[in-house]
Write an enzyme that holds these catalytic residues in place. Structure first.
Site, mmCIF file in Angstrom:
data_model
loop_
_atom_site.group_PDB
_atom_site.id
_atom_site.type_symbol
_atom_site.label_atom_id
_atom_site.label_comp_id
_atom_site.label_asym_id
_atom_site.label_seq_id
_atom_site.Cartn_x
_atom_site.Cartn_y
_atom_site.Cartn_z
ATOM 1 N N PHE A 125 -16.072 3.119 6.088
ATOM 2 C CA PHE A 125 -14.672 3.435 5.799
ATOM 3 C C PHE A 125 -14.349 3.462 4.304
ATOM 4 O O PHE A 125 -13.215 3.746 3.920
ATOM 5 C CB PHE A 125 -13.746 2.421 6.500
ATOM 6 C CG PHE A 125 -13.958 0.995 6.079
ATOM 7 C CD1 PHE A 125 -13.399 0.484 4.915
ATOM 8 C CD2 PHE A 125 -14.731 0.147 6.868
ATOM 9 C CE1 PHE A 125 -13.590 -0.836 4.530
ATOM 10 C CE2 PHE A 125 -14.926 -1.176 6.497
ATOM 11 C CZ PHE A 125 -14.357 -1.660 5.320
ATOM 12 N N GLU A 141 -9.483 -11.259 -7.390
ATOM 13 C CA GLU A 141 -8.553 -10.136 -7.239
ATOM 14 C C GLU A 141 -7.396 -10.202 -8.228
ATOM 15 O O GLU A 141 -6.996 -9.184 -8.799
ATOM 16 C CB GLU A 141 -8.027 -10.100 -5.801
ATOM 17 C CG GLU A 141 -9.085 -9.722 -4.794
ATOM 18 C CD GLU A 141 -8.604 -9.730 -3.361
ATOM 19 O OE1 GLU A 141 -9.394 -9.296 -2.498
ATOM 20 O OE2 GLU A 141 -7.459 -10.147 -3.076
ATOM 21 N N ARG A 168 -1.185 -14.396 4.672
ATOM 22 C CA ARG A 168 -1.927 -13.765 5.762
ATOM 23 C C ARG A 168 -1.163 -13.870 7.091
ATOM 24 O O ARG A 168 -1.184 -12.947 7.898
ATOM 25 C CB ARG A 168 -3.329 -14.332 5.847
ATOM 26 C CG ARG A 168 -4.114 -13.978 4.547
ATOM 27 C CD ARG A 168 -5.568 -14.214 4.611
ATOM 28 N NE ARG A 168 -6.254 -13.308 5.515
ATOM 29 C CZ ARG A 168 -6.519 -12.024 5.275
ATOM 30 N NH1 ARG A 168 -6.121 -11.462 4.156
ATOM 31 N NH2 ARG A 168 -7.181 -11.301 6.153
ATOM 32 N N ASN A 228 -2.007 0.137 6.858
ATOM 33 C CA ASN A 228 -1.396 -1.066 7.435
ATOM 34 C C ASN A 228 -0.466 -1.801 6.464
ATOM 35 O O ASN A 228 -0.199 -2.976 6.620
ATOM 36 C CB ASN A 228 -2.467 -1.996 7.995
ATOM 37 C CG ASN A 228 -3.424 -2.531 6.959
ATOM 38 O OD1 ASN A 228 -3.230 -2.346 5.767
ATOM 39 N ND2 ASN A 228 -4.467 -3.195 7.414
ATOM 40 N N ARG A 249 2.638 -6.130 9.331
ATOM 41 C CA ARG A 249 1.822 -5.059 9.912
ATOM 42 C C ARG A 249 2.328 -4.622 11.284
ATOM 43 O O ARG A 249 2.277 -3.440 11.614
ATOM 44 C CB ARG A 249 0.364 -5.484 9.945
ATOM 45 C CG ARG A 249 -0.234 -5.514 8.534
ATOM 46 C CD ARG A 249 -1.647 -6.006 8.538
ATOM 47 N NE ARG A 249 -2.257 -5.867 7.213
ATOM 48 C CZ ARG A 249 -3.232 -6.640 6.788
ATOM 49 N NH1 ARG A 249 -3.727 -7.597 7.564
ATOM 50 N NH2 ARG A 249 -3.743 -6.454 5.597
ATOM 51 N N THR A 284 -5.092 -7.416 10.698
ATOM 52 C CA THR A 284 -5.414 -6.149 10.045
ATOM 53 C C THR A 284 -5.068 -4.960 10.930
ATOM 54 O O THR A 284 -4.502 -3.970 10.465
ATOM 55 C CB THR A 284 -6.910 -6.115 9.671
ATOM 56 O OG1 THR A 284 -7.186 -7.224 8.813
ATOM 57 C CG2 THR A 284 -7.274 -4.836 8.954
ATOM 58 N N HIS A 297 -2.102 -5.551 1.613
ATOM 59 C CA HIS A 297 -3.389 -6.230 1.419
ATOM 60 C C HIS A 297 -3.076 -7.626 0.923
ATOM 61 O O HIS A 297 -2.134 -7.823 0.158
ATOM 62 C CB HIS A 297 -4.236 -5.501 0.364
ATOM 63 C CG HIS A 297 -5.368 -6.340 -0.154
ATOM 64 N ND1 HIS A 297 -6.602 -6.355 0.437
ATOM 65 C CD2 HIS A 297 -5.434 -7.226 -1.182
ATOM 66 C CE1 HIS A 297 -7.391 -7.206 -0.211
ATOM 67 N NE2 HIS A 297 -6.698 -7.749 -1.200
ATOM 68 N N TYR A 350 -12.634 -2.569 -4.463
ATOM 69 C CA TYR A 350 -13.237 -2.652 -3.132
ATOM 70 C C TYR A 350 -14.758 -2.515 -3.163
ATOM 71 O O TYR A 350 -15.370 -2.167 -2.147
ATOM 72 C CB TYR A 350 -12.649 -1.577 -2.209
ATOM 73 C CG TYR A 350 -11.252 -1.878 -1.708
ATOM 74 C CD1 TYR A 350 -10.981 -3.044 -0.997
ATOM 75 C CD2 TYR A 350 -10.207 -0.984 -1.923
ATOM 76 C CE1 TYR A 350 -9.712 -3.315 -0.523
ATOM 77 C CE2 TYR A 350 -8.929 -1.252 -1.435
ATOM 78 C CZ TYR A 350 -8.691 -2.419 -0.744
ATOM 79 O OH TYR A 350 -7.427 -2.684 -0.264
ATOM 80 N N LYS A 400 0.807 -1.219 0.000
ATOM 81 C CA LYS A 400 0.000 0.000 0.000
ATOM 82 C C LYS A 400 0.848 1.281 0.000
ATOM 83 O O LYS A 400 2.059 1.236 0.248
ATOM 84 C CB LYS A 400 -0.921 -0.019 1.211
ATOM 85 C CG LYS A 400 -1.948 -1.148 1.155
ATOM 86 C CD LYS A 400 -2.843 -1.113 2.383
ATOM 87 C CE LYS A 400 -3.896 -2.197 2.349
ATOM 88 N NZ LYS A 400 -4.795 -2.108 3.527
#
Length: 140
Positions: free
Chosen positions: A59, A128, A87, A114, A104, A93, A117, A51, A11
């Site tokens: 949010f 995705e 993950r 964070n 993270r 998260t 993704h 998204y 990100k």
């Protein structure tokens, strides 16, 4: 164990701080391979489409604004149980709840910023990955 593909996005908070290499090293050191990768500045329409499932959430607007605030690195990771492994490497998260040594915990600035993704299921990964990559762009 199943060899899988999963989507990963580094990100804007992480690319702004030059953490792409450090983050990718963690994926590779954990046995995941980067089989497709591009650095892009997403448009508002692209991220809203990505998204879309969250469009009604409070949010959503803030998330889309953040994800278009700077470049991101979008990539496909490959490996045994890649979705679960990714993950685990990313961590929770909310960085406050993430385990020590996860991306993270070590790099996130906040729950919103964070740093990464990752797809949360095989179904999500397929959708995705196809959103950002053609099959010819994924080179194993």
């Amino acid at each position: 164990m199943t060899k899988e593909l999963t989507l990963s996005i580094i990100k804007p908070d992480a690319t702004r701080r030059n953490l792409t290499g450090a983050i990718n090293a963690r994926f590779e050191q954990s046995g995941l391979r980067i089989v497709a990768q591009k650095r892009v500045l997403l448009t508002r329409a692209e991220i809203e489409g990505f998204y879309a499932a969250h469009a009604e959430r409070s949010f959503f607007d803030e998330l889309c604004t953040f994800m278009t605030s700077g470049p991101v690195v979008i990539q496909v990771l490959e490996g045994e149980d890649a979705i679960v492994k990714n993950r685990e490497i990313m961590g929770a998260t909310n960085p406050a709840n993430a385990n020590p040594g996860t991306i993270r915990k070590d790099f996130a600035e906040s729950i919103e910023a964070n740093s990464v993704h990752g797809s949360d299921s095989p179904e999500a990964a397929a959708v995705e990955i196809a959103y950002f990559f053609s099959k010819t762009e994924i080179v194993g």
